[in-house]
Write an enzyme that holds these catalytic residues in place. Sequence first.
Site, PDB file in Angstrom:
ATOM      1  CE  LYS A 286      -3.612 -15.164  -7.706  1.00 44.65           C
ATOM      2  NZ  LYS A 286      -2.806 -13.913  -6.753  1.00 44.65           N
ATOM      3  CD  GLU A 372      -5.059   0.926  -4.481  1.00 46.46           C
ATOM      4  OE1 GLU A 372      -5.506   0.382  -2.893  1.00 46.46           O
ATOM      5  OE2 GLU A 372      -5.116  -0.012  -5.585  1.00 46.46           O
ATOM      6  NE  ARG A 400     -11.005   2.078  -1.702  1.00 50.37           N
ATOM      7  CZ  ARG A 400     -10.365   0.551  -1.473  1.00 50.37           C
ATOM      8  NH1 ARG A 400      -9.178  -0.459  -1.114  1.00 50.37           N
ATOM      9  NH2 ARG A 400     -11.870  -0.995  -2.031  1.00 50.37           N
TER      10      ARG A 400
HETATM   11  C1  LIG Z   1      -8.482  -1.716  -4.240  1.00 53.87           C
HETATM   12  C2  LIG Z   1      -7.332  -2.093  -5.405  1.00 53.87           C
HETATM   13  N1  LIG Z   1      -6.309  -2.321  -5.677  1.00 53.87           N
HETATM   14  C3  LIG Z   1      -6.287  -3.141  -6.682  1.00 53.87           C
HETATM   15  C4  LIG Z   1      -6.645  -3.775  -6.501  1.00 53.87           C
HETATM   16  C5  LIG Z   1      -5.897  -5.373  -8.190  1.00 53.87           C
HETATM   17  N2  LIG Z   1      -5.801  -6.770  -7.485  1.00 53.87           N
HETATM   18  C6  LIG Z   1      -7.350  -7.930  -8.061  1.00 53.87           C
HETATM   19  S1  LIG Z   1      -6.504  -9.038  -6.966  1.00 53.87           S
HETATM   20  C7  LIG Z   1      -5.306  -8.295  -6.595  1.00 53.87           C
HETATM   21  C8  LIG Z   1      -4.400  -9.320  -5.393  1.00 53.87           C
HETATM   22  C9  LIG Z   1      -5.510 -10.255  -4.330  1.00 53.87           C
HETATM   23  O1  LIG Z   1      -4.616 -11.354  -3.356  1.00 53.87           O
HETATM   24  P1  LIG Z   1      -5.728 -11.349  -2.630  1.00 53.87           P
HETATM   25  O2  LIG Z   1      -6.350 -10.822  -1.314  1.00 53.87           O
HETATM   26  O3  LIG Z   1      -3.899 -11.728  -1.416  1.00 53.87           O
HETATM   27  O4  LIG Z   1      -6.474 -12.775  -3.432  1.00 53.87           O
HETATM   28  P2  LIG Z   1      -5.135 -14.116  -4.735  1.00 53.87           P
HETATM   29  O5  LIG Z   1      -5.688 -13.515  -5.591  1.00 53.87           O
HETATM   30  O6  LIG Z   1      -4.165 -14.411  -3.678  1.00 53.87           O
HETATM   31  O7  LIG Z   1      -6.196 -15.216  -3.973  1.00 53.87           O
HETATM   32  C10 LIG Z   1      -5.168  -7.215  -6.254  1.00 53.87           C
HETATM   33  C11 LIG Z   1      -3.913  -6.466  -6.267  1.00 53.87           C
HETATM   34  C12 LIG Z   1      -7.891  -4.111  -6.999  1.00 53.87           C
HETATM   35  N3  LIG Z   1      -8.566  -5.197  -6.992  1.00 53.87           N
HETATM   36  N4  LIG Z   1      -8.534  -3.110  -6.027  1.00 53.87           N
END
Ligand SMILES: Cc1ncc(C[n+]2csc(CCOP(=O)(O)OP(=O)(O)O)c2C)c(N)n1
Length: 629
Positions: A286, A372, A400
């Site tokens: 990242k 969630e 969700r």
């Molecule tokens: C249902 C839901 N819960 C929480 C989030 C908040 N959120 C946005 S990006 C993220 C992390 C995503 O991690 P990953 O898929 O590994 O992508 P990375 O940013 O590490 O590339 C979260 C928790 C969301 N977008 N949707």
Amino acid sequence: MGEEKLLDGVRSPADLRALSREQIDCIPAELRAEILARISQTGGHLASSLGAVELITAIHYVFDTPTDRLVLDVGHQGYPHKMLTGRREEFDSIGKPGGIAKFLRRSESGYDHFGAGHAGTSISAALGMARAKHHLGEPGYTIALIGDGAMTAGMAFEAMNHAGHLQEKRLVVVLNDNEMSIDPNVGAMSSYLSRKLSAPMVRRMKHWARDFLGSLPGDMVHWARKAEESLKVFFSPGLLFEALNFKYVGPIQGHRLDVVLETFENVKEMLEAGDGPILVHAITEKGHGYDPAERDPLKYHGVGTFDVDSGEFAPKKPGPPSYTGVFADALIELAEEDERIVAITAAMAPGTGLDKFQRKFPRRFYDVGIAEQHGVTFAAGLATEGMKPVAAIYSTFLQRAYDQVVHDVCLQNLDVTFALDRAGFVGADGATHQGLYDYAYFRTLPNTVVMAPKDENELRHLLKTAIDYPGPAAVRYPRGNGEGVPLDPDLKAIPLGEAELLRDGDDVAIVAVGAVVHPALEAAAELASRGISAAVLNARFVKPLDTERILPLASRCGAVLTVEEHSGMGGFGGAVLEALAEGGVEVPARVLAAPDQLHEHGTTRGSVGLESADIARAAEELVRRQGSR
Ligand SMILES: Cc1ncc(C[n+]2csc(CCOP(=O)(O)OP(=O)(O)O)c2C)c(N)n1
């Protein structure tokens, strides 16, 4: 004149595919420089987009997008995709009214096949597209790009399970594994995935195993194969996916463009040979390519403006404490008094302020991952045994888990507190993240108490009220800073359903709830200067509604204006209208709320008519209407 870049000639993936293999090598560095230059000026999602540059470049180079569909999960990693699909010049406007979105909308580009903003949807959508192509007899593959954080979402597994069952030949899932969600990823799945060796080592191991098996006499082969399987289980994360009927490719180094290109070319050949569904497991970092973000990817997940050379953010304007911070401090105070209080987040510890709670009470803190649904039922389970769980979830993300709220918590009248952060308009995040539906989704449910504080001080008391209440209670509060009011030293529970008359008046009753109560007070002051006497009632409770205060006030004033930062449909104003009708109070009434339409990024209270001047205008019109009756 800036240096000429290859990227300047890339207006679409077709232009990208016209580049030679030597030329394409320059693209990732150019994309990163461009993302840094643009996002440092506007703010946006940085680290995730930097980490997905090679994967996205290679997918567009190898596959025939948009005939082949690229479906991005969440969409926060999609800036390289937006740049390669003709939107590079529009980055100045990202997240601004009328500008391009920080996430994905189908309406924005023919390359955005599925809108996103919430995690975990890409595989289901890509599978649906693959099946549609099958039914319609149309060509093309579908590729879901999903992070290891989003992979913790239950629906990602539901989709994998279904795709494996269908043995969908056109589907590729690219798992972008950086071991991070917004902060370090959680879960058994995550540690399973990270139990990996470098690709060459895994390959060497497999060769060794094959040679070894070949040299054994017949009856030993069976046992040796079993041993090989166990070794593979231990060393390669692929077996999990293979058990789901996916062909596993990886792990590959996701920042080696040559490796990624070669892998996708092989994958394409496999697809052509009917060898799907395929999971490509790419190891990435990242924030890759930008030192400050590599060192602290959490800090650079979502950024405001910053200086690229130093990595320093523009200083924050001093202001009142945030609602999030006040919530976290109040919860810590309450938890100090009551050991049954535990806190739950779904991958949003810093966003909800629970990181502070975690530091204070590490054993009473649970991060369930982007889950969630599980988080809510987990809270319900805790409550059945007498614990007092507080699930801090953004208003938009709790959508969700609606059935879990209904079926597992409310129907069983369990003692779960929902702390709904980011309720109301959320600024640049846009339509996918607006917190505009929570009154509606809670107030229809039996047993619930639904509250919204007028300011950060009242948040402290309503949180205590929610936690003291022995059934399901939701308290929702907005993004950003509080009103700057003094904080009472002690926390006190507010009697259930009790509204607060903040200003008395005779001509019109303004009944407001949540963060729009202060603007309502300003409106009343403005109305007074125009000779109109407006009462302002701070409802505090959307359910139960304080009909004992609202109805007599409405009768006495002869007109009612309700105000809320929530969808007008199914919201607080609707509840007041129902109560007026039920109580036989026939006075002119109007609901000021978010209109029934999509609210894109940059929508504010002002842009939908919820500021003090709008409230004053609406109240004055009502008074006139009442006068002319
Ligand atoms: C249902 C839901 N819960 C929480 C989030 C908040 N959120 C946005 S990006 C993220 C992390 C995503 O991690 P990953 O898929 O590994 O992508 P990375 O940013 O590490 O590339 C979260 C928790 C969301 N977008 N949707």
